[in-house]
Design a protein around this motif. Sequence first.
Motif, PDB file in Angstrom:
ATOM      1  N   GLU A 123       0.837  -1.197   0.000  1.00  0.00           N
ATOM      2  CA  GLU A 123       0.000   0.000   0.000  1.00  0.00           C
ATOM      3  C   GLU A 123       0.872   1.247   0.000  1.00  0.00           C
ATOM      4  OE1 GLU A 123      -2.633  -0.540   3.330  1.00  0.00           O
ATOM      5  OE2 GLU A 123      -3.700  -2.146   2.251  1.00  0.00           O
ATOM      6  N   GLN A 124       1.928   1.211   0.814  1.00  0.00           N
ATOM      7  CA  GLN A 124       2.830   2.373   0.861  1.00  0.00           C
ATOM      8  C   GLN A 124       3.542   2.570  -0.476  1.00  0.00           C
ATOM      9  OE1 GLN A 124       5.402   1.677   4.175  1.00  0.00           O
ATOM     10  NE2 GLN A 124       3.743   1.824   5.667  1.00  0.00           N
ATOM     11  N   ARG A 125       3.969   1.505  -1.070  1.00  0.00           N
ATOM     12  CA  ARG A 125       4.662   1.616  -2.360  1.00  0.00           C
ATOM     13  C   ARG A 125       3.723   2.201  -3.413  1.00  0.00           C
ATOM     14  NH1 ARG A 125       8.917  -2.381  -2.841  1.00  0.00           N
ATOM     15  NH2 ARG A 125       9.821  -2.523  -0.758  1.00  0.00           N
ATOM     16  N   GLN A 126       2.497   1.709  -3.390  1.00  0.00           N
ATOM     17  CA  GLN A 126       1.546   2.152  -4.405  1.00  0.00           C
ATOM     18  C   GLN A 126       1.233   3.637  -4.230  1.00  0.00           C
ATOM     19  OE1 GLN A 126      -1.925  -0.352  -4.720  1.00  0.00           O
ATOM     20  NE2 GLN A 126      -2.076   0.135  -6.911  1.00  0.00           N
ATOM     21  N   ALA A 127       1.077   4.060  -2.988  1.00  0.00           N
ATOM     22  CA  ALA A 127       0.759   5.462  -2.726  1.00  0.00           C
ATOM     23  C   ALA A 127       1.847   6.375  -3.290  1.00  0.00           C
ATOM     24  CB  ALA A 127       0.590   5.681  -1.234  1.00  0.00           C
ATOM     25  N   LEU A 128       3.083   5.949  -3.230  1.00  0.00           N
ATOM     26  CA  LEU A 128       4.192   6.786  -3.699  1.00  0.00           C
ATOM     27  C   LEU A 128       4.660   6.388  -5.096  1.00  0.00           C
ATOM     28  CD1 LEU A 128       6.158   6.787  -0.349  1.00  0.00           C
ATOM     29  CD2 LEU A 128       4.944   8.729  -1.356  1.00  0.00           C
ATOM     30  N   ASN A 129       3.958   5.456  -5.692  1.00  0.00           N
ATOM     31  CA  ASN A 129       4.325   4.950  -7.022  1.00  0.00           C
ATOM     32  C   ASN A 129       5.765   4.433  -7.084  1.00  0.00           C
ATOM     33  OD1 ASN A 129       3.947   4.279  -9.729  1.00  0.00           O
ATOM     34  ND2 ASN A 129       4.697   6.275 -10.419  1.00  0.00           N
ATOM     35  N   TYR A 130       6.159   3.729  -6.036  1.00  0.00           N
ATOM     36  CA  TYR A 130       7.472   3.081  -6.074  1.00  0.00           C
ATOM     37  C   TYR A 130       7.307   1.649  -6.580  1.00  0.00           C
ATOM     38  CZ  TYR A 130      10.505   6.548  -3.980  1.00  0.00           C
ATOM     39  OH  TYR A 130      11.282   7.648  -3.769  1.00  0.00           O
ATOM     40  N   PRO A 131       8.400   1.010  -6.999  1.00  0.00           N
ATOM     41  CA  PRO A 131       8.285  -0.385  -7.449  1.00  0.00           C
ATOM     42  C   PRO A 131       7.621  -1.227  -6.364  1.00  0.00           C
ATOM     43  CG  PRO A 131      10.473   0.443  -7.901  1.00  0.00           C
ATOM     44  CD  PRO A 131       9.772   1.481  -7.075  1.00  0.00           C
ATOM     45  N   PRO A 132       6.889  -2.243  -6.706  1.00  0.00           N
ATOM     46  CA  PRO A 132       6.744  -2.809  -8.055  1.00  0.00           C
ATOM     47  C   PRO A 132       5.682  -2.125  -8.919  1.00  0.00           C
ATOM     48  CG  PRO A 132       5.741  -4.243  -6.431  1.00  0.00           C
ATOM     49  CD  PRO A 132       6.292  -3.099  -5.675  1.00  0.00           C
ATOM     50  N   PHE A 162       8.870   6.032 -13.430  1.00  0.00           N
ATOM     51  CA  PHE A 162       7.969   5.880 -14.562  1.00  0.00           C
ATOM     52  C   PHE A 162       6.540   5.658 -14.095  1.00  0.00           C
ATOM     53  CE2 PHE A 162      12.140   5.269 -16.047  1.00  0.00           C
ATOM     54  CZ  PHE A 162      12.140   5.721 -17.352  1.00  0.00           C
ATOM     55  N   ALA A 163       5.620   5.901 -15.002  1.00  0.00           N
ATOM     56  CA  ALA A 163       4.202   5.710 -14.687  1.00  0.00           C
ATOM     57  C   ALA A 163       3.979   4.249 -14.307  1.00  0.00           C
ATOM     58  CB  ALA A 163       3.357   6.085 -15.893  1.00  0.00           C
ATOM     59  N   PRO A 164       2.948   3.971 -13.485  1.00  0.00           N
ATOM     60  CA  PRO A 164       2.725   2.591 -13.064  1.00  0.00           C
ATOM     61  C   PRO A 164       2.648   1.659 -14.269  1.00  0.00           C
ATOM     62  CG  PRO A 164       1.219   4.064 -11.934  1.00  0.00           C
ATOM     63  CD  PRO A 164       1.976   4.892 -12.917  1.00  0.00           C
ATOM     64  N   ASP A 165       3.326   0.552 -14.152  1.00  0.00           N
ATOM     65  CA  ASP A 165       3.317  -0.508 -15.171  1.00  0.00           C
ATOM     66  C   ASP A 165       3.952  -0.138 -16.500  1.00  0.00           C
ATOM     67  OD1 ASP A 165       2.003  -2.091 -13.304  1.00  0.00           O
ATOM     68  OD2 ASP A 165       0.089  -1.199 -13.874  1.00  0.00           O
ATOM     69  N   ALA A 166       4.579   1.038 -16.575  1.00  0.00           N
ATOM     70  CA  ALA A 166       5.298   1.367 -17.812  1.00  0.00           C
ATOM     71  C   ALA A 166       6.694   0.758 -17.719  1.00  0.00           C
ATOM     72  CB  ALA A 166       5.396   2.872 -17.973  1.00  0.00           C
ATOM     73  N   LEU A 167       7.257   0.419 -18.867  1.00  0.00           N
ATOM     74  CA  LEU A 167       8.625  -0.093 -18.859  1.00  0.00           C
ATOM     75  C   LEU A 167       9.582   1.055 -18.609  1.00  0.00           C
ATOM     76  CD1 LEU A 167       8.956  -2.632 -21.786  1.00  0.00           C
ATOM     77  CD2 LEU A 167       9.183  -3.061 -19.341  1.00  0.00           C
ATOM     78  N   PRO A 168      10.647   0.812 -17.834  1.00  0.00           N
ATOM     79  CA  PRO A 168      11.612   1.889 -17.608  1.00  0.00           C
ATOM     80  C   PRO A 168      12.465   2.119 -18.855  1.00  0.00           C
ATOM     81  CG  PRO A 168      12.287  -0.098 -16.450  1.00  0.00           C
ATOM     82  CD  PRO A 168      10.993  -0.415 -17.138  1.00  0.00           C
ATOM     83  N   GLN A 169      12.113   3.129 -19.602  1.00  0.00           N
ATOM     84  CA  GLN A 169      12.813   3.377 -20.868  1.00  0.00           C
ATOM     85  C   GLN A 169      13.050   4.860 -21.054  1.00  0.00           C
ATOM     86  OE1 GLN A 169      10.135   1.568 -23.619  1.00  0.00           O
ATOM     87  NE2 GLN A 169      11.367  -0.293 -23.792  1.00  0.00           N
TER      88      GLN A 169
END
Length: 888
Positions: free
Chosen positions: A786-795, A854-861
Amino acid sequence: MYINDVNLSPLVVAEPGESYQSQTNLNRWIEVLVDCPGSTGLFTYRSPAQLEIKPGDILSVPFGAQQVGAIAIRFLAQPNIDLPLEKIREVEDIVSVGFFPSAYWELLNRVAAYYYTPLIQVIRVALPPGLLGRSQRRIRLVRGEGEQKNNSKFQNTLTPPLVSSLVTPTARQILELLQAQPAGDYSFAYIQQKIKSAYRGIRELVRFGLVQSYLEPPRLTRPKLQKAIILIDATDSDLTTRQREIVEVLRRRGGELWQSELLQICNASSSILKTLVQKGYIVIEEREVLRTEQGPALAGDRAKSLTAAQANALAIIQSIDGFAEVLLHGVTGSGKTEVYLQAIAPLLNQGKSALVLVPEIGLTPQLTDRFRARFGMAVASTGGTRARRSLYKVSVYHSALSDGERYDTWRQMLTGEPQVVIGTRSAVFAPLPNLGLIILDEEHDSSFKQDSPIPTYHARTVAQWRAELENCPLVLGSATPSLESWVSVRRQEEQGGRGLRQEPPTRDGGAEGQGSRGAGEQGKQNSLYYLSLPERIYSRPLPPIEIVDMRLELQQGNRSIFSRALQEALEQLQERQQQGILFIHRRGHSTFVSCRSCGYVLECPHCDVSLSYHHTEEGAPQLLRCHYCNYTRSHPKFCPDCSSPYLKFFGSGTQRVAQELARQFPQLRLIRFDSDTTRNKGAHRTLLTQFANGEADLLVGTQMLTKGLDLPQVTLVGVVAADGLLHLSDYRASERAFQTLTQVAGRAGRGEDPGRVIVQTYTPEHQVIEAVRSHDYQSFSQVELEQRQALNYPPYGRLILLRLSSLDPIQVQNAAQIIATALSAEDGFEILGPAPASILRVANRYRWQILIKFAPDALPQLPDWEEVRDLCPPSVSLTIDVDPLNIM
Ligand code: ADP
Ligand code: ZN
Ligand code: ZN
């Protein structure tokens, strides 16, 4: 890109005797990757008619003034028009044919593209050291037939006046140089050093058949040959007693022995062997000795009869046809390794191989022994061991092997025989043909990720690609899966509904009866399976975990680094003849030294960190050491600032804990197990064997003892201070702390005697501590996600980290600023920073970083990495880390 202008003469376009028509243009020009520091692009070469080059071959090519290793990439119909034909040089020779099967080649290309790394650098990781680039071009005189080793004779075959009239002065000089040397043989590099424009002269001499140019394979990695004696006839009608003895020894040893061994056993000299050869009893053969790491002799081991949960997991793994990923989530001691072993066995019988990846070498000896005991010995190709040959090879492959061992192990894989390779991170590139299964054990472990140098690959990511390309299953095993793997499983669950219904293992229920579910019920979705081993073998309980509040200890007057509970448990160890493990976050004695009078802290002159105090025993030198750059000085008697003699040590490392133990528990025998004591080759094995044999009561060490040790006598695990793990400033600190503490706790109570874990901490209320105490992976991961998602950190949101460093503090900061500004004009990601690294200066280099989210679920490119790189001045080094794990 084209070849730099080098001091070379134009090439002759057609050689004498070689017709223009015989060559189609098609395979005439070839682009190659050159193995030379700093060279990254493709270079065009001419492919000589007599060589049948194919992409993927390893070549030797002239490059500047050197001969270097290169890899053939592709043919060109036409060279680049910017490139004058006469500047294009010719491939010298093929060093090794058909090196890279297409799936493997594709893998290397993917790694290069995803991690923004020049292909040649990826190839360097994949090949054993020294294979590329160490082949040496040499030039030798061609001598007339029947000629003895006499230089004057050579000159007679082609009299000096004749030579002079035919060849240029350069060629003549080279000839003289070679003739002046008894062997008539020099390295190309040496001749080039001695004589200007030697290249042209040598070509001329080669054309006249006066000298020969040849490739000498890399010295270091030349195969090791040894004489083997093979018995071919044992009817001893015409043998002397002595000769008969030798034949008899050979016969008893299965008909083959190394010559040295045979001579030693029989106390004979090699002349007697010669006689036997003449009489036709034996033959002597040069055989290759493989310098693969040897394990000790082991008793064989049979497959265990599986528990229901194990059997279920195995059935599903074996039902997979082609590529699929399996997350094998099994609590510590649940028998994951047994599942691996039984999944591999039938593959070997089908002629396939398996790759087993593990986090660290500390772990490999024990694991390797289990595999060897099951599948066979390391085949030492010692003579006379035919029976063993039907068994399978189990080899280890990691960076601590010597270059020769690595080279041999690597070549051993290329034979294509079914085998098992166990290795660390870089073994994901092991060139096993016919791969049937990849296993990544302890998949959550961060040592699967390379921080530097590039490619900054994660072995799990590469293993996923590899399994997909080779069309085989990948099994990820862990008691504490990475949140990346866990999220993939959960997603599939949400999307699919069916299948993946297994709950993660928790101590109190929630997972009962899973083993009995049929294989069909655990569904397959997008080729991802979740399998759980929620219980330990024989339903042994997970050890209870006691949390000790060290603040209370202090309040109640205990100033020792050991709580009363831990002291008591240590005292009981010997009485009960049991063993324990003490986990300490750091090596060394103390993490820093400071002056009690003025507060001065002793720091490294090259890095912005305090120096650690190292002191192993009474009488040993007292040292201060930097754990970043290894700067070392002696410990001062007085404060360098105020000359006070009152210097105090803070923070306990392994050495201090060991000293403290020796003082408080003099009867306890202990072994220190950290990177200081395991530096020497084989030290891991030696120390662990001593401990397993009961030569010590306590194993005291760092991180490396948390991983995979399976020692049934261990009943006590103590964590001296959990806090060092909890309070790190990076977003993964909690995940890592949970994994480490759960793993270390999992070493206790694996045998018949129940285990006990004592965790000392100053923050017992911490969420991680609570989750570890209740063995509750699921609620831990839920809160953390939940914390990762709130801050848009991996995964969720993926990351790229740009690391900049320079000796110049201003330039590095400016470069970071310029790059961050340029990047912020782009869409699709967020820029964090630039910011100084949490330790700004290491080994005199100032470090800055830019984090790209990067935006959620986007490839790091990145849209244009090359352009970004070009913004960086030469005085600043810039590296890119895709999916970084360490952001400090
Ligand atoms: P993990 O890898 O999950 O930590 P291991 O594979 O090391 O667990 O198994 C723990 C111990 O239990 C090992 O000593 C192993 O030999 C033993 N073991 C595993 N499976 C079985 C089984 N089916 N029957 C009996 N013992 C087993
Ligand atoms: Zn002072
Ligand atoms: Zn330093």
